[in-house]
Design a protein around this motif. Structure first.
Motif, PDB file in Angstrom:
ATOM      1  N   ASP A 105       0.822  -1.214   0.000  1.00  0.00           N
ATOM      2  CA  ASP A 105       0.000   0.000   0.000  1.00  0.00           C
ATOM      3  C   ASP A 105       0.856   1.264   0.000  1.00  0.00           C
ATOM      4  OD1 ASP A 105      -2.356  -1.481   0.006  1.00  0.00           O
ATOM      5  OD2 ASP A 105      -2.453  -1.519   2.197  1.00  0.00           O
ATOM      6  N   GLY A 106       1.967   1.254  -0.741  1.00  0.00           N
ATOM      7  CA  GLY A 106       2.832   2.419  -0.850  1.00  0.00           C
ATOM      8  C   GLY A 106       3.753   2.640   0.332  1.00  0.00           C
ATOM      9  N   MET A 107       3.717   1.732   1.324  1.00  0.00           N
ATOM     10  CA  MET A 107       4.597   1.849   2.484  1.00  0.00           C
ATOM     11  C   MET A 107       5.685   0.799   2.386  1.00  0.00           C
ATOM     12  SD  MET A 107       2.210   2.703   5.806  1.00  0.00           S
ATOM     13  CE  MET A 107       2.039   1.011   6.192  1.00  0.00           C
ATOM     14  N   LEU A 108       6.893   1.176   2.774  1.00  0.00           N
ATOM     15  CA  LEU A 108       8.008   0.253   2.814  1.00  0.00           C
ATOM     16  C   LEU A 108       8.048  -0.375   4.206  1.00  0.00           C
ATOM     17  CD1 LEU A 108      10.230  -0.783   0.994  1.00  0.00           C
ATOM     18  CD2 LEU A 108      11.705   1.006   1.876  1.00  0.00           C
ATOM     19  N   LEU A 109       7.939  -1.695   4.268  1.00  0.00           N
ATOM     20  CA  LEU A 109       7.903  -2.422   5.537  1.00  0.00           C
ATOM     21  C   LEU A 109       9.122  -3.318   5.670  1.00  0.00           C
ATOM     22  CD1 LEU A 109       4.186  -3.628   5.402  1.00  0.00           C
ATOM     23  CD2 LEU A 109       5.061  -1.593   6.528  1.00  0.00           C
ATOM     24  N   ARG A 110       9.672  -3.403   6.876  1.00  0.00           N
ATOM     25  CA  ARG A 110      10.714  -4.381   7.177  1.00  0.00           C
ATOM     26  C   ARG A 110      10.006  -5.657   7.619  1.00  0.00           C
ATOM     27  NH1 ARG A 110      14.042  -0.660  11.239  1.00  0.00           N
ATOM     28  NH2 ARG A 110      13.506   1.182  10.093  1.00  0.00           N
ATOM     29  N   HIS A 111      10.364  -6.777   7.010  1.00  0.00           N
ATOM     30  CA  HIS A 111       9.742  -8.062   7.322  1.00  0.00           C
ATOM     31  C   HIS A 111      10.680  -8.851   8.223  1.00  0.00           C
ATOM     32  CE1 HIS A 111       8.298 -12.211   5.662  1.00  0.00           C
ATOM     33  NE2 HIS A 111       7.963 -12.040   6.914  1.00  0.00           N
ATOM     34  N   TYR A 112      10.213  -9.129   9.447  1.00  0.00           N
ATOM     35  CA  TYR A 112      10.974  -9.923  10.405  1.00  0.00           C
ATOM     36  C   TYR A 112      10.235 -11.225  10.662  1.00  0.00           C
ATOM     37  CZ  TYR A 112      13.472  -5.628  11.601  1.00  0.00           C
ATOM     38  OH  TYR A 112      14.219  -4.494  11.563  1.00  0.00           O
ATOM     39  N   ARG A 113      10.966 -12.254  11.012  1.00  0.00           N
ATOM     40  CA  ARG A 113      10.371 -13.531  11.415  1.00  0.00           C
ATOM     41  C   ARG A 113      10.815 -13.828  12.838  1.00  0.00           C
ATOM     42  NH1 ARG A 113      10.101 -17.620   6.992  1.00  0.00           N
ATOM     43  NH2 ARG A 113       8.195 -16.436   6.702  1.00  0.00           N
ATOM     44  N   LEU A 114       9.845 -14.065  13.727  1.00  0.00           N
ATOM     45  CA  LEU A 114      10.103 -14.388  15.125  1.00  0.00           C
ATOM     46  C   LEU A 114       9.930 -15.894  15.286  1.00  0.00           C
ATOM     47  CD1 LEU A 114      10.507 -13.490  18.107  1.00  0.00           C
ATOM     48  CD2 LEU A 114       8.013 -13.360  18.250  1.00  0.00           C
ATOM     49  N   TYR A 115      10.987 -16.566  15.744  1.00  0.00           N
ATOM     50  CA  TYR A 115      10.945 -18.004  15.969  1.00  0.00           C
ATOM     51  C   TYR A 115      10.471 -18.253  17.398  1.00  0.00           C
ATOM     52  CZ  TYR A 115      13.410 -18.210  11.596  1.00  0.00           C
ATOM     53  OH  TYR A 115      13.747 -18.075  10.276  1.00  0.00           O
ATOM     54  N   MET A 116       9.330 -18.905  17.526  1.00  0.00           N
ATOM     55  CA  MET A 116       8.634 -19.018  18.796  1.00  0.00           C
ATOM     56  C   MET A 116       9.442 -19.762  19.865  1.00  0.00           C
ATOM     57  SD  MET A 116       6.073 -17.279  17.992  1.00  0.00           S
ATOM     58  CE  MET A 116       4.939 -17.498  19.316  1.00  0.00           C
ATOM     59  N   MET A 117       9.986 -20.925  19.555  1.00  0.00           N
ATOM     60  CA  MET A 117      10.719 -21.692  20.571  1.00  0.00           C
ATOM     61  C   MET A 117      12.005 -20.976  20.977  1.00  0.00           C
ATOM     62  SD  MET A 117       9.279 -24.160  22.027  1.00  0.00           S
ATOM     63  CE  MET A 117      10.696 -24.629  22.997  1.00  0.00           C
ATOM     64  N   ALA A 118      12.699 -20.392  20.024  1.00  0.00           N
ATOM     65  CA  ALA A 118      13.934 -19.682  20.349  1.00  0.00           C
ATOM     66  C   ALA A 118      13.639 -18.482  21.251  1.00  0.00           C
ATOM     67  CB  ALA A 118      14.650 -19.232  19.078  1.00  0.00           C
ATOM     68  N   ALA A 119      12.523 -17.799  20.991  1.00  0.00           N
ATOM     69  CA  ALA A 119      12.140 -16.658  21.836  1.00  0.00           C
ATOM     70  C   ALA A 119      11.801 -17.130  23.252  1.00  0.00           C
ATOM     71  CB  ALA A 119      10.959 -15.917  21.219  1.00  0.00           C
ATOM     72  N   GLN A 120      11.075 -18.247  23.351  1.00  0.00           N
ATOM     73  CA  GLN A 120      10.726 -18.792  24.672  1.00  0.00           C
ATOM     74  C   GLN A 120      11.988 -19.233  25.419  1.00  0.00           C
ATOM     75  OE1 GLN A 120       8.007 -18.828  26.394  1.00  0.00           O
ATOM     76  NE2 GLN A 120       8.565 -20.236  28.025  1.00  0.00           N
ATOM     77  N   GLN A 121      12.896 -19.900  24.712  1.00  0.00           N
ATOM     78  CA  GLN A 121      14.129 -20.362  25.352  1.00  0.00           C
ATOM     79  C   GLN A 121      14.977 -19.172  25.810  1.00  0.00           C
ATOM     80  OE1 GLN A 121      15.481 -22.870  22.197  1.00  0.00           O
ATOM     81  NE2 GLN A 121      14.405 -24.663  22.985  1.00  0.00           N
ATOM     82  N   HIS A 122      14.983 -18.087  25.020  1.00  0.00           N
ATOM     83  CA  HIS A 122      15.724 -16.885  25.418  1.00  0.00           C
ATOM     84  C   HIS A 122      15.120 -16.278  26.688  1.00  0.00           C
ATOM     85  CE1 HIS A 122      18.020 -13.189  25.125  1.00  0.00           C
ATOM     86  NE2 HIS A 122      16.883 -12.541  25.334  1.00  0.00           N
ATOM     87  N   LEU A 123      13.797 -16.249  26.749  1.00  0.00           N
ATOM     88  CA  LEU A 123      13.126 -15.717  27.940  1.00  0.00           C
ATOM     89  C   LEU A 123      13.498 -16.536  29.176  1.00  0.00           C
ATOM     90  CD1 LEU A 123      11.004 -13.865  29.295  1.00  0.00           C
ATOM     91  CD2 LEU A 123       9.312 -15.578  28.677  1.00  0.00           C
ATOM     92  N   VAL A 124      13.464 -17.857  29.047  1.00  0.00           N
ATOM     93  CA  VAL A 124      13.803 -18.725  30.175  1.00  0.00           C
ATOM     94  C   VAL A 124      15.260 -18.519  30.583  1.00  0.00           C
ATOM     95  CG1 VAL A 124      14.130 -21.149  30.847  1.00  0.00           C
ATOM     96  CG2 VAL A 124      12.010 -20.433  29.728  1.00  0.00           C
ATOM     97  N   GLU A 125      16.156 -18.420  29.603  1.00  0.00           N
ATOM     98  CA  GLU A 125      17.573 -18.208  29.905  1.00  0.00           C
ATOM     99  C   GLU A 125      17.780 -16.862  30.595  1.00  0.00           C
ATOM    100  OE1 GLU A 125      21.696 -18.960  30.147  1.00  0.00           O
ATOM    101  OE2 GLU A 125      19.938 -20.243  29.931  1.00  0.00           O
ATOM    102  N   SER A 126      17.083 -15.826  30.153  1.00  0.00           N
ATOM    103  CA  SER A 126      17.194 -14.508  30.793  1.00  0.00           C
ATOM    104  C   SER A 126      16.730 -14.568  32.239  1.00  0.00           C
ATOM    105  CB  SER A 126      16.357 -13.467  30.048  1.00  0.00           C
ATOM    106  OG  SER A 126      16.862 -13.234  28.772  1.00  0.00           O
ATOM    107  N   ARG A 127      15.612 -15.261  32.470  1.00  0.00           N
ATOM    108  CA  ARG A 127      15.104 -15.387  33.838  1.00  0.00           C
ATOM    109  C   ARG A 127      16.063 -16.200  34.703  1.00  0.00           C
ATOM    110  NH1 ARG A 127      10.336 -13.774  35.245  1.00  0.00           N
ATOM    111  NH2 ARG A 127       9.881 -15.479  36.661  1.00  0.00           N
ATOM    112  N   ARG A 128      16.710 -17.215  34.111  1.00  0.00           N
ATOM    113  CA  ARG A 128      17.680 -18.016  34.858  1.00  0.00           C
ATOM    114  C   ARG A 128      18.868 -17.160  35.272  1.00  0.00           C
ATOM    115  NH1 ARG A 128      22.344 -20.257  34.435  1.00  0.00           N
ATOM    116  NH2 ARG A 128      22.664 -19.740  32.267  1.00  0.00           N
ATOM    117  N   LEU A 129      19.367 -16.334  34.342  1.00  0.00           N
ATOM    118  CA  LEU A 129      20.509 -15.477  34.646  1.00  0.00           C
ATOM    119  C   LEU A 129      20.175 -14.422  35.699  1.00  0.00           C
ATOM    120  CD1 LEU A 129      21.973 -15.009  31.057  1.00  0.00           C
ATOM    121  CD2 LEU A 129      22.966 -16.335  32.934  1.00  0.00           C
TER     122      LEU A 129
END
Length: 165
Positions: A105-129
């Motif tokens: 629609d005339g707008m330039l968008l950046r397309h990102y992909r979020l990997y669900m398990m990797a995001a969950q594992q990162h959250l758990v690792e952050s909480r562990r630290l």
């Protein structure tokens, strides 16, 4: 802050966009990016990336930094399965991947992909630290993995960001 696009007849939200400002400082072999949003006015995200792919990322509240992540550049020999799952090697942060630019629609968008398990594992690792890991965190990771394996949850989500640079 946050912008939404609504259906004119029903008022239903069609799309929502988080809006933020980025300031980029580039030099030979190094790039520093500071991002902030009106949704979290006291927090700034700072990313420092080297030309070799190594990156430091942290959230800053006044002079206190937290959620610090250090990643290294792409490593040879990473399996295709790791790429598909978004897990990557332990040295590669694959929670979110830039897929490219898209025009809609005339707008330039950046397309990102979020990997669900990797995001969950990162959250758990952050909480562990942080010393805040609970049994519920580990159970929710196992539950999420089971739901993804069963096809109930997607392996990834696509995210589009308005490129106003």
């Amino acid at each position: 802050g946050f912008e939404v696009e609504r259906d004119n007849l029903t008022g239903q939200v069609l799309e929502g966009y988080m809006v933020w400002t980025e300031e980029v400082l580039s030099g030979p072999g190094l790039e520093v990016i500071r991002s902030h949003s009106a949704m979290q006015p006291f927090l700034k995200q700072v990313r420092i990336a080297s030309g070799g792919g190594a990156q430091l990322s942290l959230v800053v509240d006044n002079s206190t930094g937290f959620q610090c992540t250090v990643t290294q550049g792409d490593e040879e020999g990473q399996s295709e399965a790791d790429d598909k799952e978004g897990g990557g090697s332990s040295n590669q942060d694959m929670r979110m991947e830039m897929m490219g630019l898209v025009e809609e629609d005339g707008m330039l968008l950046r397309h990102y992909r979020l990997y669900m398990m990797a995001a969950q594992q990162h959250l758990v690792e952050s909480r562990r630290l942080q010393g805040k890991l609970t049994e519920e965190d580990e159970t929710s990771t196992e539950t999420m993995a089971a739901l993804i394996d069963a096809g109930v949850l997607p392996t990834h989500m696509d995210y589009f960001d308005v490129d106003s640079d």
